[in-house]
Enzyme design. Structure first.
Site, PDB file in Angstrom:
ATOM      1  CB  SER A  46      66.319  36.561  21.395  1.00 35.10           C
ATOM      2  OG  SER A  46      66.582  37.521  20.402  1.00 35.10           O
TER       3      SER A  46
ATOM      4  CG  ASP B  87      67.136  34.777  18.241  1.00 33.16           C
ATOM      5  OD1 ASP B  87      66.875  34.151  19.279  1.00 33.16           O
ATOM      6  OD2 ASP B  87      66.511  35.784  17.884  1.00 33.16           O
TER       7      ASP B  87
END
Length: 301
Positions: A38, A152
Site C-alpha cells: 500500500s 491493496d
C-alpha cells in the site's frame, strides 16, 4: 548479509516511513532490498529511486486545501477515489519508470481478489505496481489487469516481511503502522477533513467538485448518529485496521523480522494527508528508540 526494509500500509500514516528512513540514514544504514505494501510500496519506490528528500519537501507543503486534488473522486461503483495523485507525485520525485530500473531490489505487494493470492511486482511498470498496491478496497478503485482484480496488498500481507525474505534478505527491519491503535471511540478519524475547505473559489466548478467529494466520502449529518458520529471512512478504516493488525501479529510470529518499528500514528487517519509533520516525527522517534538494537544487530559503533 543483505538488509531489507519492509514498509507496511496505512494510508496517510505512511508519512511515518519517511521519519524511519531519516533516522536510519543518520547512522548510515542503507538497504539492499525494499518491499512495500500500500503506501509502503510508494514510499519504498521513492526510497529505492533516491527521491526521499524531495518527497519530504513536497509533503511538508500539503495542507487541507490540497485534499480535493489528492483525494480525486472516481465516481465508480468499484471505489470512491481514483488514486491518480500518487502516480503524479511519483513522477515528480523519481525518474525511474520501470521497477527493474531502480538501483535497489524492490517489490510492491498487491492482492488478486479473483484468485485470492498475493501478487508481488518485481518488474514492469512501477506506477501500475504502486497503484495496484494502494487500492484500499471500498476507497480506491482496483486495478484490472487481464483477469486479475488487484487491490491493496494489506488484505493478505500488510507488512511485506515474507516478500523481503523471498527476495533474499538476511536481515529484515519491518515498519508496522497498524498494530498500535486505540479504541474506536478514541481513535482519530477523518471527520472534519473537508469542513474547513474554502467553498468559495475563483473556478466556478470547484465548489461542486468539493461538494461531490464530501458526499462520496462522508455520511450526511443526520446519519452520523447511527455510528456514534463515525463516518463511512472511519468505519472502513477501523475494519481494515483490526484485520490487518491480526495478520501482522501472525506474520511477525511466523517470519521473525530482526527488528520491528511501530510508530505511534493512531492520531493520523488513513486520509489525513495534511499531517505530514506529525507522521514524520512519529516515525523518526520510533526509529530512534530502536537504534541501540539496530546498531547492535548491524554491528555499528
Amino acid at each position: 548479509m543483505k538488509k531489507a526494509i519492509a514498509l507496511g500500509g496505512g494510508g496517510a500514516k505512511g508519512y511515518a516511513h519517511l521519519g524511519v528512513i531519516k533516522a536510519l540514514k543518520e547512522i548510515n544504514v542503507h538497504f539492499d532490498i525494499v518491499t512495500g505494501t500500500s503506501i509502503g510500496s510508494f514510499i519504498g519506490a521513492v526510497y529505492a529511486g533516491g527521491g526521499i528528500e524531495e518527497l519530504e519537501k513536497i509533503s511538508s507543503k500539503i495542507n487541507m486545501a490540497d485534499l480535493p486534488r489528492i483525494l480525486t473522486p472516481a465516481f465508480s461503483k468499484h471505489g470512491l477515489l481514483s488514486g491518480n495523485y500518487i502516480n503524479q507525485l511519483l513522477q515528480k520525485v523519481i525518474s525511474q519508470k520501470k521497477i527493474e530500473d531502480l538501483p535497489i531490489k524492490y517489490a510492491a505487494i498487491s492482492v488478486d481478489i479473483n484468485k485470492g493470492e498475493i501478487v508481488k511486482f518485481t518488474k514492469g511498470d512501477l506506477a501500475k505496481a504502486i497503484r495496484s498496491s494502494i487500492a484500499i478496497p471500498g476507497l480506491f478503485t482496483p486495478v484490472i489487469d487481464g483477469d486479475r482484480f488487484l487491490v491493496d496488498g494489506g488484505v493478505m500481507e500488510p507488512v511485506p516481511i515474507n516478500s523481503a525474505r523471498r527476495l533474499g534478505a538476511d536481515i529484515v527491519i519491518a515498519v508496522d503502522l497498524i498494530s498500535d491503535f486505540k479504541k474506536f471511540s478514541e481513535e482519530a478519524g477523518t471527520k472534519g477533513i473537508l469542513d474547513d475547505l474554502p467553498f468559495k473559489a475563483e473556478i466556478d466548478h470547484l465548489g461542486d467538485y468539493i461538494k461531490k467529494l464530501g458526499e462520496a466520502l462522508y455520511l450526511f449529518e443526520k446519519d452520523k448518529k447511527l455510528f456514534n458520529d463515525k463516518t463511512v471512512v472511519d468505519i472502513v478504516q477501523r475494519i481494515s485496521v483490526i484485520t490487518q493488525a491480526r495478520l501482522i501479529e501472525n506474520q511477525i510470529q511466523l517470519s521473525s523480522p530482526e527488528i520491528v518499528i511501530t510508530p505511534n500514528v493512531s492520531e493520523i487517519g488513513i486520509l489525513d494527508f495534511h499531517k505530514s509533520k506529525e507522521g514524520i516525527e512519529a516515525g523518526y522517534e520510533a526509529a530512534k528508540e530502536k537504534l541501540p538494537e539496530i546498531k547492535k544487530l548491524l554491528k555499528i559503533k
